[in-house]
Write an enzyme that holds these catalytic residues in place. Structure first.
Site, PDB file in Angstrom:
ATOM      1  N   ASP A   6       0.823  -1.213   0.000  1.00  0.00           N
ATOM      2  CA  ASP A   6       0.000   0.000   0.000  1.00  0.00           C
ATOM      3  C   ASP A   6       0.855   1.261   0.000  1.00  0.00           C
ATOM      4  OD1 ASP A   6      -1.969   1.859   0.200  1.00  0.00           O
ATOM      5  OD2 ASP A   6      -2.530   1.387   2.263  1.00  0.00           O
ATOM      6  N   ASP A  57      -1.613   5.014  -5.630  1.00  0.00           N
ATOM      7  CA  ASP A  57      -1.951   4.258  -4.423  1.00  0.00           C
ATOM      8  C   ASP A  57      -2.114   2.772  -4.749  1.00  0.00           C
ATOM      9  OD1 ASP A  57      -2.992   3.193  -2.132  1.00  0.00           O
ATOM     10  OD2 ASP A  57      -4.712   4.544  -2.007  1.00  0.00           O
TER      11      ASP A  57
END
Ligand SMILES: *[C@@H]1O[C@H](CO)[C@@H](O)[C@H](O)[C@H]1NC(C)=O
Ligand SMILES: *[C@@H]1O[C@H](CO)[C@@H](O)[C@H](O)[C@H]1NC(C)=O
Length: 449
Positions: free
Chosen positions: A81, A279
């Protein structure tokens, strides 16, 4: 994307946490901050670490790496992440609310990070953080998709093999999460999250602070599933990458770039000056309502005009799906029905991020094509446009915190630079990994050394 919040108090855990604090007091070995500052100057010899990645956009919805933690080391599967800082594992602290996971929860062991530790302070930045009575660092991370993790910061050994052949086990801080909310019908089946954001608490910043790697991450996520992730800059090709500067707003905790204008089928869409966030923790893209509305109406107009596709209202995989006269067999089949999107960066010449149809659509089990761009305004993402895994596939994407820039190039992500084999055979050889870079001017060869 995430934000840290002041954690809720969980009264019944305090007995356990008190115990940890008492144990910690007799092991005053938490010299994290000290070792960090003394090692900062060793950057010249910094090497890299490569992790094989598994997972896919559909049906899994995430990409993960295996990270070994503790002594003796145990493997954990972590969702990669770049949209959040803190790495956390589900933790037997005891676990108030753990979700199904591939491995048993991490057992903390006399290893709490204190509330005054700079890392704890950095978790709360830019808001001020207040230490509660207990000498521990509480954290709470909330993700844009409404998932969350609540716990305490601990530190433990992370044995890593570097590309120069050396093995080192730095002591790094991470979250021991004892209360997790995981949203959605199809939550990631992992032990936690590998936070690779820009903040000081990320594993990468910590490795960099110890002088072990440059503050650079790269990932290559294959459209066929899998790929690789690396920390450090040894594997960054010296040419062929398109770079754009990270936004300089110091309050910006994400990898955000821009401004960019949105193009559809090579034409300006009228949506201008957008902020873009990279992201890898997001499966799909989230566009703000201005960009989302534009994309949806342009796509619908184009599709309705050509009369080849119909709405597939019975396919609930994603909010908007289409069916073709014959079911799509593979993502490559969508190419002839949809036009490409592009984000054209206006602050530099010739910098654009292309979204070919296969980078914004999925082909579902029912054989329909569904739009992998979601309405970010509905989930409260604000002005940002989040570029998730779906559009990061088959690209080498580099997040360079040293030079404050993000770069990308089309790449074949199916081949891991094979450090494992080269080292396990007991000799060292420079290994050339052919990334097959298609975009940009020169083909690039990457060397491990
Ligand atoms: C290999 O890389 C590691 C991590 O950057 C570093 O600590 C070590 O000194 C390097 N070893 C050599 C022989 O350069
Ligand atoms: C996206 O969400 C916003 C806020 O809920 C809404 O106003 C807008 O109509 C949505 N866009 C589309 C195309 O559904």
């Amino acid at each position: 994307m995430h934000e840290e919040k002041s954690p809720r108090k969980i009264p019944f855990l305090q007995g356990f946490l008190c115990l940890l604090v008492v144990l910690l007091a007799s092991f005053p070995s938490c010299s994290f901050a000290a070792s960090r500052s003394s090692a900062t100057k060793k950057k010249a010899s910094a090497s890299s670490v490569i992790f094989p990645v598994s997972g896919n956009v559909y049906p899994k919805g995430y990409y993960q790496v295996t990270v070994n933690i503790g002594q003796p080391p145990k493997p954990y599967f972590l969702d990669i992440d770049t949209g959040s800082d803190l790495t956390w594992l589900q933790c037997d602290a005891p676990c108030a609310k753990c979700t199904p996971a591939p491995h048993s929860p991490y057992k903390p062991n006399k290893n709490l990070v204190t509330c005054k530790d700079p890392l704890c302070v950095s978790l709360y930045w830019p808001t001020s953080h207040q230490c509660e009575s207990l000498d521990q660092c509480d954290y709470q991370v909330e993700y844009a998709d409404r998932g969350s993790s609540l716990g305490v910061l601990v530190q433990d050994l992370f044995p890593l093999r570097f590309t120069n052949g050396s093995i080192s086990a730095p002591r790094l801080a991470f979250g021991c999460g004892y209360d997790q909310e995981i949203p959605g019908p199809n939550p990631p089946y992992t032990d936690g999250v590998l936070g690779l954001g820009t903040g000081k608490s990320s594993i990468l910043s910590q490795l960099n602070g110890l002088g072990l790697t440059r503050n650079v991450i790269g990932h290559c996520l294959s459209v066929q599933g899998g790929g690789f992730l690396f920390f450090g800059d040894d594997l960054v090709p010296s040419s062929g990458i398109v770079w754009t500067s990270l936004s300089s707003n110091s309050l910006e905790k994400h990898y955000s770039v821009g401004p960019a204008d949105l193009f559809f089928g090579g034409q300006a869409s009228g949506v201008k000056g957008q902020s873009i966030v990279f992201d890898s923790g997001s499966t799909y893209n989230y566009f703000n309502s201005q960009a989302y509305n534009a994309v949806v109406s342009l796509l619908k107009k184009d599709i309705n005009g050509r009369k080849q596709l119909q709405d597939a209202v019975d396919d609930k995989s994603l909010p908007i799906c289409w069916k073709a006269p014959k079911p799509f067999k593979s993502i490559l089949d969508v190419k002839s029905y949809f036009k490409p999107l592009a984000l054209v960066f206006t602050s530099a010449k010739n910098v654009q991020f292309q979204l070919q149809p296969e980078a914004y659509l999925i082909v579902t089990k029912q054989g329909n094509a569904c739009l992998g761009i979601l309405n970010g305004t509905e989930v409260g993402i604000g002005k940002f446009n989040v570029i998730g895994d779906i559009s990061l596939q088959d690209k080498l994407v580099i997040y360079d915190n040293e030079k404050q820039q993000i770069g990308w190039a089309s790449a074949n992500c199916n081949r891991l630079p094979n450090v494992d084999r080269d080292y396990s055979e007991g000799y060292y050889q420079p290994y050339s990994a052919n990334f097959n870079i298609l975009e940009g001017s020169c083909p690039a060869t990457l060397w491990l050394h």
